[in-house]
Enzyme design. Structure first.
Site, PDB file in Angstrom:
ATOM      1  N   GLY A 104      51.122  43.759  30.069  1.00 16.77           N
ATOM      2  CA  GLY A 104      51.412  44.827  29.105  1.00 16.77           C
ATOM      3  C   GLY A 104      50.291  45.119  28.127  1.00 16.77           C
ATOM      4  O   GLY A 104      50.515  45.774  27.110  1.00 16.77           O
ATOM      5  N   HIS A 150      44.815  53.157  37.819  1.00 15.07           N
ATOM      6  CA  HIS A 150      44.481  52.246  38.914  1.00 15.07           C
ATOM      7  C   HIS A 150      43.139  51.585  38.602  1.00 15.07           C
ATOM      8  O   HIS A 150      42.203  52.274  38.192  1.00 15.07           O
ATOM      9  CB  HIS A 150      44.417  53.011  40.235  1.00 15.07           C
ATOM     10  CG  HIS A 150      44.244  52.105  41.402  1.00 15.07           C
ATOM     11  ND1 HIS A 150      45.291  51.371  41.940  1.00 15.07           N
ATOM     12  CD2 HIS A 150      43.144  51.763  42.107  1.00 15.07           C
ATOM     13  CE1 HIS A 150      44.828  50.629  42.930  1.00 15.07           C
ATOM     14  NE2 HIS A 150      43.534  50.853  43.060  1.00 15.07           N
TER      15      HIS A 150
END
Ligand code: GAR
Length: 189
Positions: free
Chosen positions: A12, A104
């Site tokens: 996170g 990504h």
């Protein structure tokens, strides 16, 4: 106020950077963090940041419309994937056209697709002898890592770099650019 939902499966760190960056702006809020993993580091971060969390399992995500309904009820304007490792169901993609983005950790179309996530990406980049890597921020469609590219940034990879070195350099790029790109996209909604 524009409302953002973040999907995350991992530590996170990106979710936290995004939240920090956007707290300065009064017209955007992180309404919700959604995760498939109760053990994910992102859960603790969300608590600390006072952002509500929704945990769901595979059946709920793929075989019910509960998650979609919740996102609609909460009037989410933008869905941000930040280290989310499950494919988005096509019903969800269709319910939020051009409103779902992903980051990504490589220069797509290289090193994308199923199984290419997190550490596996950096290992593949080093194994292929690449001289550069980077980040790709893109819209999400029904296939892994194939939606339209919004932004890319690059970093060099030297012959002595380990996958961990590449990961560190790529993460720096993610933290530097993802929050800003999100703020720009939201401002243009
Ligand atoms: C990030 O590097 C992100 O690019 C990657 O997972 C990491 C999550 O880090 N995403 C993918 O590999 C998606 N295919 P974080 O949990 O610390 O933000």
């Amino acid at each position: 106020t524009r409302r953002i939902a973040i999907f995350a499966s991992g530590s996170g760190s990106n979710a936290e950077k995004i939240a920090e960056h956007l707290t300065n702006s009064t017209d955007v809020e992180i309404t919700l963090i959604l995760s498939n993993s109760p053990k994910a580091g992102v859960i603790d971060r969300a608590r600390r940041l006072h952002i509500p969390v929704l945990l769901f399992d595979r059946t709920t995500f793929y075989e019910s419309s509960r998650v979609i309904r919740l996102l609609q009820e909460q009037q989410i304007d933008l869905i941000v994937l930040a280290g989310f490792m499950w494919l988005m169901p096509s019903e969800l993609v269709q319910a939020f056209p051009n409103r779902i983005i992903n980051i990504h950790p490589a220069l797509l179309p290289k090193f994308g697709g199923k199984g290419m996530y997190g550490h596996f990406v950096h290992e593949a980049v080093v194994a292929a002898g690449e001289t550069e890597s980077g980040i790709t921020i893109h819209y999400v469609n029904e296939r892994y890592d194939e939606g339209q590219v919004i932004f890319q940034a690059r970093c060099p990879v030297t012959p002595t770099d380990s996958p961990e070195d590449v990961a560190r350099n790529v993460q720096k790029l993610e933290h530097e650019h993802y929050p800003r790109v999100i703020a720009d996209l939201v401002a243009a909604l």
